[in-house]
Design a protein around this motif. Structure first.
Motif, PDB file in Angstrom:
ATOM      1  N   SER A  60       3.119   5.402  -1.225  1.00  0.00           N
ATOM      2  CA  SER A  60       1.818   5.551  -1.890  1.00  0.00           C
ATOM      3  C   SER A  60       0.721   6.024  -0.943  1.00  0.00           C
ATOM      4  CB  SER A  60       1.408   4.222  -2.529  1.00  0.00           C
ATOM      5  OG  SER A  60       2.351   3.824  -3.494  1.00  0.00           O
ATOM      6  N   LYS A  61       0.729   5.544   0.292  1.00  0.00           N
ATOM      7  CA  LYS A  61      -0.316   5.938   1.235  1.00  0.00           C
ATOM      8  C   LYS A  61      -0.192   7.416   1.609  1.00  0.00           C
ATOM      9  CE  LYS A  61      -2.774   4.492   5.387  1.00  0.00           C
ATOM     10  NZ  LYS A  61      -2.890   3.479   6.471  1.00  0.00           N
ATOM     11  N   ALA A  63      -1.494   9.334  -1.305  1.00  0.00           N
ATOM     12  CA  ALA A  63      -2.956   9.211  -1.359  1.00  0.00           C
ATOM     13  C   ALA A  63      -3.620  10.122  -0.340  1.00  0.00           C
ATOM     14  CB  ALA A  63      -3.363   7.761  -1.133  1.00  0.00           C
ATOM     15  N   THR A  79      -4.729   4.511  -2.593  1.00  0.00           N
ATOM     16  CA  THR A  79      -3.377   4.034  -2.290  1.00  0.00           C
ATOM     17  C   THR A  79      -2.950   2.960  -3.283  1.00  0.00           C
ATOM     18  OG1 THR A  79      -3.652   4.514   0.067  1.00  0.00           O
ATOM     19  CG2 THR A  79      -1.917   2.965  -0.528  1.00  0.00           C
ATOM     20  N   ASP A 134       0.028   3.267  -6.019  1.00  0.00           N
ATOM     21  CA  ASP A 134       1.070   2.233  -6.005  1.00  0.00           C
ATOM     22  C   ASP A 134       1.287   1.657  -7.404  1.00  0.00           C
ATOM     23  OD1 ASP A 134       2.883   0.975  -4.163  1.00  0.00           O
ATOM     24  OD2 ASP A 134       1.837  -0.906  -4.553  1.00  0.00           O
TER      25      ASP A 134
END
Length: 333
Positions: free
Chosen positions: A261-262, A265, A281, A285
């Motif tokens: 997710s990061k 992002a 993020t 997620d």
């Protein structure tokens, strides 16, 4: 000796200039508007829910395919498809329910979906009051701002109620507020709950004006929630553009499937300058954990039938429409 040294130095300088020229030439070749086909893409809303699309934009996947995408916001699937029909945009991005309504309306050059992106609803149910242990039965007798009648957000909310065993008649479903005005209407005091996409849901929560209590997509089930569409004639006359566009989307879907997710992002933060990287993020997620995105742009017939089941159940259409007429997959399995 001095002459040889000067000659060698001069050669190195020439080589350096040549190398720089190659780099500049390469950059011009990749970014030159003259070599890219400009496509206007109308999106129904700007949300992190559509992360694979923004990855394709930010990572240059469209440019790699020879396309220059002009992304424009057109609120409401009905307005997106109207823009496609009028030729104001070449490609639309919205819920396929709108293409069904147009088909049933008798349009000869109707709209077909050629690539999918999401496979479930991306809305979150936001409560005005903080609830630690939310139960869907708490919606009975409450007012919920759900968006336009017959649109994907409203249809999926009704389906989520059905799947949780709640009769929609027991809930005050407010469909008088258009999609783009849901957040402002809730802030002004309308409704006990509101259905919102991200990042709006998280922004309300951060400000203390609302609290995310449930994912509508998790309860409503899988279907082609948002897809890319164009007029039947445009798809037929521009197969290379459609295939190139779909290839870029396929790369975007692969990226979000293979990365955390990061990383996602960080790839799309440029699309959401008012959202912090930490919030983005968290939002990504949520969508990843809800299994929101397709693995490939291919729209399965079973998913399209699930969509039709929801629309028929709502009373918006009476019978099924042919999958092969409205789905023209550019991605081949």
């Amino acid at each position: 000796m001095v002459g040889d040294y000067v000659k060698k130095k001069f050669c190195f300088v020439l080589m350096g200039f040549a190398f720089i020229s190659i780099l500049i030439s390469g950059c011009k070749s990749k970014n030159s508007d003259e070599k890219l086909t400009k496509i206007t893409l109308g999106e129904v809303t700007h949300s992190a829910f559509y992360a694979p699309l923004y990855v394709a934009l930010e990572n240059g996947y469209f440019m790699d395919e020879g396309l220059d995408i002009d992304l424009t916001l057109i609120s409401g699937a009905n307005n997106v498809t109207a823009a496609v029909l009028s030729g104001d945009v070449e490609i639309g991005f919205c819920g396929p329910e709108a293409t069904i309504y147009i088909y049933n309306g008798g349009e000869s050059d109707y709209i077909q979906s050629f690539a999918g992106l999401t496979k479930r609803d991306g809305q979150f149910l936001v409560s005005r009051e903080k609830i630690n242990n939310f139960d869907w039965n708490m919606l009975k007798g409450k007012e919920v701002l759900a968006g336009r009648v017959g649109g994907m957000p409203e249809l999926n909310f009704e389906n989520a109620l059905k799947n949780t065993g709640i009769n929609k008649k027991d809930v005050n479903i407010n469909t008088s507020v258009d999609f783009a005005s849901l957040t402002s209407a809730f802030l002004s005091g309308s409704g006990d709950y509101v259905n919102l996409f991200e990042p709006n849901a998280t922004k309300l929560e951060n400000l203390g004006y609302g609290y995310i209590v449930a994912s509508i997509g998790e309860k409503s089930g899988e279907m082609p929630y948002t897809a890319f569409n164009a007029k039947k004639s445009y798809i037929k006359n521009n197969p290379e553009i459609i295939e190139s566009f779909t290839s870029a989307i396929a790369k975007g879907l692969k990226f979000v499937d293979e990365n955390d997710s990061k990383t996602i992002a960080n790839a799309i933060i440029g699309e959401f300058p008012d959202t912090s990287i930490n919030d983005l993020t968290t939002i990504i997620d949520r969508y990843k954990s809800s299994d929101s995105w397709l693995k490939t742009p291919y729209i399965e017939e079973t998913l399209f039938k699930n969509l039709e089941d929801v629309i028929i159940d709502s009373g918006e259409i009476k019978d099924y429409v042919p999958y092969e007429d409205l789905i023209n997959n550019a991605y081949k399995k």
